[in-house]
Design a protein around this motif. Sequence first.
Motif, short mmCIF file in Angstrom:
data_model
loop_
_atom_site.label_atom_id
_atom_site.label_comp_id
_atom_site.label_asym_id
_atom_site.label_seq_id
_atom_site.Cartn_x
_atom_site.Cartn_y
_atom_site.Cartn_z
N UNK A 153 0.84 -1.19 0.00
CA UNK A 153 0.00 0.00 0.00
C UNK A 153 0.88 1.25 0.00
N UNK A 154 0.26 2.39 -0.30
CA UNK A 154 0.97 3.67 -0.16
C UNK A 154 -0.06 4.77 -0.01
N UNK A 155 -0.14 5.34 1.21
CA UNK A 155 -1.13 6.38 1.48
C UNK A 155 -0.70 7.16 2.71
N UNK A 156 -1.39 8.27 2.97
CA UNK A 156 -1.08 9.08 4.14
C UNK A 156 0.14 9.97 3.98
N UNK A 157 0.60 10.19 2.77
CA UNK A 157 1.80 10.99 2.53
C UNK A 157 1.48 12.47 2.38
N UNK A 158 2.53 13.30 2.37
CA UNK A 158 2.38 14.74 2.23
C UNK A 158 1.82 15.07 0.85
N UNK A 159 0.89 16.01 0.82
CA UNK A 159 0.32 16.47 -0.46
C UNK A 159 0.44 17.99 -0.54
N UNK A 160 0.88 18.46 -1.71
CA UNK A 160 0.95 19.90 -1.93
C UNK A 160 0.35 20.23 -3.29
N UNK A 162 1.49 20.34 -6.14
CA UNK A 162 1.97 19.58 -7.30
C UNK A 162 1.74 18.07 -7.16
N UNK A 163 1.04 17.68 -6.14
CA UNK A 163 0.79 16.25 -5.92
C UNK A 163 -0.37 15.78 -6.79
N UNK A 164 -0.12 14.77 -7.59
CA UNK A 164 -1.18 14.16 -8.42
C UNK A 164 -1.34 12.68 -8.14
N UNK A 165 -0.39 12.08 -7.40
CA UNK A 165 -0.41 10.64 -7.16
C UNK A 165 -1.58 10.26 -6.27
N UNK A 166 -2.45 9.36 -6.74
CA UNK A 166 -3.56 8.91 -5.88
C UNK A 166 -3.08 7.91 -4.83
N UNK A 167 -3.71 7.94 -3.68
CA UNK A 167 -3.41 6.94 -2.66
C UNK A 167 -3.90 5.57 -3.11
N UNK A 168 -3.21 4.54 -2.63
CA UNK A 168 -3.62 3.18 -3.00
C UNK A 168 -3.52 2.26 -1.80
N UNK A 169 -4.46 1.33 -1.71
CA UNK A 169 -4.46 0.31 -0.66
C UNK A 169 -3.99 -1.03 -1.21
N UNK A 170 -3.70 -1.08 -2.48
CA UNK A 170 -3.21 -2.33 -3.08
C UNK A 170 -2.49 -1.99 -4.37
N UNK A 171 -1.25 -2.41 -4.46
CA UNK A 171 -0.46 -2.10 -5.65
C UNK A 171 0.58 -3.19 -5.87
N UNK A 172 1.16 -3.21 -7.07
CA UNK A 172 2.33 -4.03 -7.34
C UNK A 172 3.54 -3.35 -6.71
N UNK A 173 4.37 -4.15 -6.04
CA UNK A 173 5.62 -3.64 -5.49
C UNK A 173 6.76 -4.41 -6.14
N UNK A 174 7.65 -3.69 -6.80
CA UNK A 174 8.78 -4.33 -7.48
C UNK A 174 10.03 -3.51 -7.25
N UNK A 202 6.52 -9.27 4.23
CA UNK A 202 6.16 -7.98 4.81
C UNK A 202 4.99 -7.36 4.06
N UNK A 203 3.89 -7.12 4.77
CA UNK A 203 2.80 -6.34 4.18
C UNK A 203 3.24 -4.89 4.22
N UNK A 204 3.54 -4.35 3.07
CA UNK A 204 4.27 -3.09 2.99
C UNK A 204 3.34 -1.89 2.89
N UNK A 205 3.54 -0.94 3.82
CA UNK A 205 2.87 0.35 3.73
C UNK A 205 3.76 1.39 3.07
N UNK A 206 5.02 1.04 2.86
CA UNK A 206 5.99 1.90 2.18
C UNK A 206 7.21 1.04 1.87
N UNK A 207 7.90 1.36 0.78
CA UNK A 207 9.11 0.61 0.46
C UNK A 207 10.17 0.83 1.56
N UNK A 208 10.11 1.97 2.23
CA UNK A 208 11.02 2.19 3.36
C UNK A 208 10.81 1.13 4.44
N UNK A 209 9.57 0.81 4.73
CA UNK A 209 9.25 -0.20 5.73
C UNK A 209 9.80 -1.56 5.29
#
Length: 282
Positions: A153-160, A162-174, A202-209
């Motif tokens: 997943x990837x959500x809850x990030x900073x938005x300003x 210029x942010x166009x990226x939609x939040x997602x609860x399910x995505x491919x991670x590669x 790891x159920x990933x909420x961020x690639x950092x995690x």
Amino acid sequence: MPTFSLGPNQYGKAETRIVRVTRGPGGDGLTDLNVSVALRGDLAASHLTGDNGAVLPTDTQKNTVYAFAREHGIDDIESFATRLARHFVESQPSIHGARVTVEQYPWQPVDGRHTFRRDGGEIRTARVHFDASGTQVVSGVRDLVLLKTTGSEFHGYVKDAWTTLPETRDRILATSVNAAWRHTGASFGDARAALIAAFADTHSLALQQTLFAMGSAVLAACPEAVEVKLSLPNRHHFLVDLTPFGLDNPDEVYFAADRPYGLIEGTVRRDDDVAEEVVWSF
């Protein structure tokens, strides 16, 4: 009148390619390496006056790599690199430190005897530093490509503005894993397996995690490892809009983008490790 002085310097033979065939009645073995040597020591005269009296030619370094492969064989790349590094320091009074870096390209037997196939793009690596303070070994892997089709997943990030990226609860991670671990005898196979298992589990909420989980898994699986450095490019996969063709796309057809990409990097250490890493510039 300005004056100048010579700063840190090193020299050596880079990228000596060597293929070692181990002959045997039950079939041959194949080891494919790229070896780079860098030496440091009392070498200022060669820079300042052109006096090469302390310089071991880089061509000699290349020949030493070939000779050691024949005389001593290549059991694992960490041992091979250590043997070379110790030789250059202990055989040359002017050389005080040696760094030997080895890349190993994997091959798999096809017929069990004499035919092999190159096994993907993953490269095993080793870097050995040797000087009067001791030996330091850093093993690793480069371009280990991993992908999971869900569990990210990837959500809850900073938005300003210029942010166009939609939040997602399910995505491919590669990603294409570049990892290196400093150790005193850790198993390459155990470390590699830990990296892969942590990525998968790891159920990933961020690639950092995921990065922290992968580094932690190596340290847990390999007590001899003291720190792990990881560089994980995010290989983005975007869902293709098929509505112009009258088709739906229930998370099945993706476009794999090679650039630009997010690059996540970090180091995972044991809390009780106080050893300092030897770092050579350039």
